[in-house]
Design an enzyme around this catalytic site. Structure first.
Site, mmCIF file in Angstrom:
data_model
loop_
_atom_site.group_PDB
_atom_site.id
_atom_site.type_symbol
_atom_site.label_atom_id
_atom_site.label_comp_id
_atom_site.label_asym_id
_atom_site.label_seq_id
_atom_site.Cartn_x
_atom_site.Cartn_y
_atom_site.Cartn_z
ATOM 1 N N ILE A 309 27.286 43.937 24.139
ATOM 2 C CA ILE A 309 27.876 43.261 22.999
ATOM 3 C C ILE A 309 27.749 44.229 21.820
ATOM 4 O O ILE A 309 26.913 45.134 21.843
ATOM 5 C CB ILE A 309 27.223 41.893 22.679
ATOM 6 C CG1 ILE A 309 25.734 42.037 22.337
ATOM 7 C CG2 ILE A 309 27.410 40.925 23.817
ATOM 8 C CD1 ILE A 309 25.068 40.717 21.936
ATOM 9 N N ASP A 310 28.587 44.053 20.818
ATOM 10 C CA ASP A 310 28.623 45.000 19.713
ATOM 11 C C ASP A 310 27.272 45.093 19.015
ATOM 12 O O ASP A 310 26.506 44.125 18.976
ATOM 13 C CB ASP A 310 29.683 44.586 18.695
ATOM 14 C CG ASP A 310 31.094 44.663 19.251
ATOM 15 O OD1 ASP A 310 31.285 45.368 20.256
ATOM 16 O OD2 ASP A 310 31.991 44.018 18.683
ATOM 17 N N ASN A 311 27.008 46.251 18.414
ATOM 18 C CA ASN A 311 25.761 46.434 17.681
ATOM 19 C C ASN A 311 25.587 45.390 16.587
ATOM 20 O O ASN A 311 24.475 44.928 16.322
ATOM 21 C CB ASN A 311 25.722 47.830 17.050
ATOM 22 C CG ASN A 311 25.639 48.941 18.080
ATOM 23 O OD1 ASN A 311 25.435 48.694 19.265
ATOM 24 N ND2 ASN A 311 25.814 50.168 17.638
ATOM 25 N N THR A 313 26.613 42.358 16.562
ATOM 26 C CA THR A 313 26.571 41.000 17.117
ATOM 27 C C THR A 313 25.173 40.689 17.632
ATOM 28 O O THR A 313 24.496 41.564 18.184
ATOM 29 C CB THR A 313 27.584 40.862 18.269
ATOM 30 O OG1 THR A 313 28.891 41.193 17.785
ATOM 31 C CG2 THR A 313 27.604 39.454 18.828
ATOM 32 N N ARG A 430 36.510 39.498 17.426
ATOM 33 C CA ARG A 430 36.706 40.011 16.072
ATOM 34 C C ARG A 430 38.172 40.313 15.795
ATOM 35 O O ARG A 430 38.721 39.948 14.746
ATOM 36 C CB ARG A 430 35.858 41.262 15.870
ATOM 37 C CG ARG A 430 34.360 41.013 16.007
ATOM 38 C CD ARG A 430 33.579 42.310 16.179
ATOM 39 N NE ARG A 430 33.755 43.198 15.040
ATOM 40 C CZ ARG A 430 33.312 44.450 15.011
ATOM 41 N NH1 ARG A 430 32.672 44.955 16.077
ATOM 42 N NH2 ARG A 430 33.496 45.197 13.950
#
Length: 522
Positions: A309-311, A313, A430
């Site tokens: 998952i994104d940094n 998030t 996003r």
């Protein structure tokens, strides 16, 4: 020492003119647009012997690491072979002499080497990488071709005029990579530079290197991490040194034991904090969730990543304790047997139901989506299960969680959405929410573009109100202008949480704690 300046974006760079103590600026986007202001470019168009080599060698040049301020100033003041060449941003080739072969140079000796000794040898003062600073330095990546065999740590230290302690720490961080055969120089290279490349990659030379016997050129160009400071590198070996890898100071602020949701024989479920990396980056495998969670649990075998998952998030991440479970979980993801639910704090209301877009098949950020399939886009689908009004986080809350200001016109009401992720594309939630005019709070990459589209609906070449283009050049120019409307990748948290993950028919089901915006108002 002979030094020849290569043109910008050359493949064998080993020195960049040091520009004093640089501003402590973080990365600009997903490793993917950080060099717009004169820093090293994200990707370099190489006429490579191996197309597969280009991306891993050059796309990573946007990562950044913040060394202690004292070190930055010391390095800035240190003698530099290129300093008197003016304020050039060119990369340079350094034809270094043979480094002494200190085969008995051990990591233990490096760890206790005194500052006085380093200074005596002509290196700047160095006090190690910890404590981790709160901000990153601009990226700096150096490219070397080894001229004569030597110990990798010695060779890098002398070629780049870096303290041995610093190079040792870079190797520990996973910031040094090597390939047996270097890539071909770009078309902009000078005849002299092309000649140097030909000399080290001439078939008659390569045939004499036992290390590449039985390998194709493509195989020999594959990069690996240097993991031992005493590794011997032979002449012709390519080295990529991320002098300023990206740092993650948030890792040192977390009570990692309190973030563990579940521990099983084959996996661990973690409530990942925002502003951290799940499994590390190209230049930093030390400061990541997998490493710190492993230490918190006292595990002898480090945890392995199963998904990302994104940094920016937060939320549920499944880490594997065994290679077998890692393979099994990957298979379940491919077969869509893993369910993921997100909470999103949107800046505008989001309609309940399935939202579908097509994502442009270009593997760089920002991810561009459209309602129609344009240019073979990948289908992205999410289901909004509910959407309710909540107070917009106040200024103090945004400041305490590092939420970035994105010029959204109204900050009274936000909208908390519960989302079932039906497909799992990078930045999907996003990008899709921004595309419908409801960007996520704090998303400094996608919210600026959404604001720009509110002011000028035709600016988005993938939107409903897009212009009709009479030429391909006009369409590509519009895409470039649209990309420019996007901002940088968030450096801290955004209003997005992966709050639920389940598999095995729901028999394995886990949820994260309350998201940051709920904790702040509770």
């Amino acid at each position: 020492m002979q030094i020849t300046c290569l043109p910008r974006a050359s493949y064998v760079a080993v020195k960049i003119p040091w520009r004093g103590c640089p501003s402590l600026q973080g990365t600009a986007s997903q490793e993917e647009d950080r060099e717009k202001k004169g820093e090293m470019p994200t990707a370099i168009a190489l006429a490579s012997l191996s197309n597969a080599l280009v991306s891993p060698l050059w796309a990573s040049s946007r990562r950044a690491l913040m060394a202690p301020a004292a070190l930055a100033c010391a390095l800035a003041a240190a003698p530099h072979p290129c300093r008197n060449r003016g304020r050039k941003k060119d990369i340079c080739w350094v034809a270094t002499k043979k480094a002494p072969l200190r085969r008995s140079f051990k990591a233990e000796a490096i760890a206790v080497e005194s500052t006085a000794s380093a200074l005596a040898n002509g290196y700047p003062e160095y006090k190690r990488l910890l404590p981790c600073p709160s901000q990153n330095q601009p990226p700096r990546v150096e490219h070397l071709v080894v001229s004569e065999e030597g110990v990798v740590l010695d060779y890098i230290s002398k070629a780049l005029h870096l303290p041995p302690l610093y190079v040792a720490d870079l190797i520990h961080f996973g910031a040094v990579h090597y390939a047996l055969v270097c890539p071909k120089p770009p078309p902009s290279a000078t005849p002299e530079q092309v000649q140097v490349f030909k000399e080290v990659t001439d078939p008659s030379v390569l045939q004499k290197r036992s290390s590449i016997k039985g390998k194709t050129v493509r195989e020999a160009q594959k990069t690996f991490r240097v993991t031992d400071v005493n590794q011997i590198v032979e002449a012709g070996t390519y080295l990529r040194v991320h002098v300023h890898p990206k740092r993650f100071p948030r890792c040192y602020e977390i009570d990692w034991k309190s973030r563990i949701i579940a521990v099983a024989d084959s996996y661990v479920v973690l409530d990942k904090p925002a502003a951290t990396s799940v499994g590390g980056t190209t230049d930093n495998i030390e400061e990541c969730c997998a490493t710190f969670a492993s230490r918190a649990l006292g595990l002898e075998t480090p945890l392995k990543t199963t998904h990302q998952i994104d940094n920016c998030t937060e939320g549920c991440v499944v880490l594997a304790r065994t290679k077998e479970f890692c393979s099994i979980f990957h298979g379940m993801i491919r077969e869509k047997q893993v369910k993921k639910f997100y909470r999103a704090l949107a800046a505008a209301p989001v309609p309940v139901g399935i939202i579908s877009h097509y994502m442009r098949p270009v593997n760089v950020a920002p991810r561009l989506v459209s309602e129609e399939s344009i240019g073979g886009g990948h289908l992205c689908q999410l289901e909004v299960l509910e959407c309710k009004e909540v107070p917009w986080p106040n200024v103090d809350v945004e400041k305490s969680y590092g939420i970035e200001y994105c010029e959204w016109p109204s900050k009274d009401i936000a909208y908390e959405c519960k989302i079932n992720l039906l497909t799992g594309k990078t930045h999907q939630v996003r990008a899709q929410l921004a595309a419908i005019g409801a960007p996520i709070v704090g998303d400094s990459m996608y919210m600026p573009a959404a604001v720009a589209e509110m002011c000028n609906p035709q600016i988005n070449p993938f939107g409903r109100n897009r212009k009709q283009f009479t030429s391909e050049d006009g369409r590509m120019l519009a895409i470039e202008e649209w990309i420019a409307q996007h901002g940088k990748e968030p450096s801290a948290a955004i209003g997005l949480q992966a709050f639920h993950v389940s598999w095995n028919g729901g028999n394995c089901s886990y949820e994260a704690g309350a998201p940051w915006w709920q904790c702040a108002t509770s």
